[in-house]
Write an enzyme that holds these catalytic residues in place. Structure first.
Site, PDB file in Angstrom:
ATOM      1  CG  ASP A  37     -14.155 -39.930  35.504  1.00 14.18           C
ATOM      2  OD1 ASP A  37     -14.739 -39.783  36.600  1.00 14.18           O
ATOM      3  OD2 ASP A  37     -14.701 -39.726  34.414  1.00 14.18           O
ATOM      4  CG  ASN A  85     -15.110 -32.552  40.440  1.00 13.24           C
ATOM      5  OD1 ASN A  85     -13.956 -32.934  40.287  1.00 13.24           O
ATOM      6  ND2 ASN A  85     -16.088 -32.995  39.656  1.00 13.24           N
TER       7      ASN A  85
HETATM    8  C1  IPE Z   1     -13.028 -35.112  35.856  1.00 11.68           C
HETATM    9  O1  IPE Z   1     -13.948 -36.042  36.287  1.00 11.68           O
HETATM   10  C2  IPE Z   1     -12.455 -34.390  37.041  1.00 11.68           C
HETATM   11  C3  IPE Z   1     -11.561 -35.187  37.850  1.00 11.68           C
HETATM   12  C4  IPE Z   1     -11.152 -36.395  37.589  1.00 11.68           C
HETATM   13  C5  IPE Z   1     -11.095 -34.550  39.034  1.00 11.68           C
HETATM   14  P1  IPE Z   1     -15.506 -35.688  36.337  1.00 11.68           P
HETATM   15  O2  IPE Z   1     -16.190 -36.958  36.688  1.00 11.68           O
HETATM   16  O3  IPE Z   1     -15.754 -34.520  37.193  1.00 11.68           O
HETATM   17  O4  IPE Z   1     -15.783 -35.285  34.816  1.00 11.68           O
HETATM   18  P2  IPE Z   1     -17.103 -35.340  33.956  1.00 11.68           P
HETATM   19  O5  IPE Z   1     -18.176 -34.665  34.747  1.00 11.68           O
HETATM   20  O6  IPE Z   1     -17.414 -36.790  33.720  1.00 11.68           O
HETATM   21  O7  IPE Z   1     -16.762 -34.644  32.677  1.00 11.68           O
HETATM   22  C1  IPE Z   2     -13.429 -39.337  39.957  1.00 12.08           C
HETATM   23  O1  IPE Z   2     -14.482 -40.226  40.117  1.00 12.08           O
HETATM   24  C2  IPE Z   2     -13.137 -38.542  41.200  1.00 12.08           C
HETATM   25  C3  IPE Z   2     -13.516 -37.130  41.124  1.00 12.08           C
HETATM   26  C4  IPE Z   2     -13.941 -36.523  40.068  1.00 12.08           C
HETATM   27  C5  IPE Z   2     -13.388 -36.339  42.327  1.00 12.08           C
HETATM   28  P1  IPE Z   2     -15.988 -39.760  40.019  1.00 12.08           P
HETATM   29  O2  IPE Z   2     -16.451 -39.351  41.373  1.00 12.08           O
HETATM   30  O3  IPE Z   2     -16.168 -38.737  38.954  1.00 12.08           O
HETATM   31  O4  IPE Z   2     -16.684 -41.116  39.595  1.00 12.08           O
HETATM   32  P2  IPE Z   2     -17.798 -41.340  38.487  1.00 12.08           P
HETATM   33  O5  IPE Z   2     -17.304 -40.695  37.229  1.00 12.08           O
HETATM   34  O6  IPE Z   2     -19.043 -40.706  38.997  1.00 12.08           O
HETATM   35  O7  IPE Z   2     -17.895 -42.829  38.355  1.00 12.08           O
HETATM   36 MG    MG Z   3     -16.525 -38.839  36.972  1.00 13.88          MG
END
Ligand code: IPE
Ligand code: IPE
Ligand code: MG
Length: 262
Positions: A37, A85
């Site tokens: 993340d 997602n």
């Molecule tokens: C969790 O990250 C899912 C993945 C790393 C694939 P998200 O960014 O989607 O999670 P939330 O929304 O912060 O809980």
């Molecule tokens: C994790 O990074 C990747 C996925 C969940 C696909 P994010 O895209 O959630 O990045 P933040 O949490 O918005 O910084």
């Molecule tokens: Mg995220």
């Protein structure tokens, strides 16, 4: 794999070397699961589009897979895309899928060379046919490898997995009295794998975001503020070192009786 393999992959005199030398290779986690993340925030800090964070995260994946294999983990599961997602803007989703295909093309040789078995877990029928074909080809090409299982959670949801498992149990005609935790586990996407011993989350968020809900029942959790694109071997080794300092009680009395006489 062992200390010598890890040392061969880290610079001499580095913090990575120092941490590796302190690890107990007889007490490694078998399965490490990582919620990758913080890609978007990494990019925002640099005034870049979010997709650049995802792109930069590929180097972290490469480093983590290599270090995990050198350590001798049995299973590494990376959470790459959740069922939730799919709610993200279409261009971001497309860019993520494009990066995934790029990763597979670029890394398949390395996975084969390192005897790594590649797998995917999640609701794969929601992926576009071209992405699915590429994934299935990589799974098939590495299916007979006997080293570490590298599993990507894609279009994955923990609740959806549990519902899918319940459906499977019904379809297979499992009698209610025959259904116990082991039987139920055999219908999960992770059937046959040890549960994660160590769950890592980057970017400081203290939540599990629907990841491996059944399997993490007794996982040790390690959270770092580091954003995923900055995550490297050193962080993984630190997490494993920290894991080895935990007292895993599984609800029983401490096996490490420090303070027990107080
Ligand atoms: C969790 O990250 C899912 C993945 C790393 C694939 P998200 O960014 O989607 O999670 P939330 O929304 O912060 O809980
Ligand atoms: C994790 O990074 C990747 C996925 C969940 C696909 P994010 O895209 O959630 O990045 P933040 O949490 O918005 O910084
Ligand atoms: Mg995220």
């Amino acid at each position: 794999m062992a200390l010598a393999d890890v040392l061969a992959g880290v610079p001499k005199g580095s913090p990575e070397e120092a941490i590796s030398r302190r690890l107990d290779f007889d007490r490694l986690p078998k399965h490490v699961a990582i919620i990758m993340d913080g890609n978007g925030r990494w990019a925002a800090e640099r005034h870049l589009p979010r997709v650049e964070g995802h792109r930069a995260g590929i180097d972290s994946v490469r480093d983590t897979v290599e270090t995990s294999a050198r350590l001798g983990l049995s299973v590494l599961t990376l959470y790459a895309f959740s069922v939730e997602n799919w709610k993200r803007p279409v261009p971001e989703v497309s860019a993520l899928m494009g990066l995934l295909r790029h990763y597979l093309r670029a890394e398949l040789k390395t996975l084969l060379k390192n005897n790594i078995q590649f797998r995917v877990i999640g609701q794969l029928d929601r992926l576009s046919p071209d992405v699915r074909e590429e994934l299935e080809a990589a799974v098939a090409r590495t299916a007979t490898n006997t080293g570490m299982v590298f599993s990507i959670a894609l279009s994955y949801g923990g609740r959806a997995e549990i519902v899918d498992a319940a459906r499977q149990a019904i379809i297979r005609g499992i009698a209610p009295e025959a259904l116990d935790e082991d039987v139920f586990s055999s219908f999960l996407y992770t059937a046959g794998q040890p549960d994660p011993d160590l769950l890592i989350r980057t970017s400081g968020e203290m939540r599990v975001s629907n990841f491996l809900l059944w399997q993490i029942a007794y996982a040790e959790i390690w959270v770092t503020d580091t954003f995923w694109p900055d995550f490297r071997a050193r962080h993984l080794l630190e997490a494993v070192a920290d894991y080895q300092r935990r007292d895993r009680r599984y609800g029983a009395v401490s096996s490490d009786p420090v303070g027990a006489t107080n």
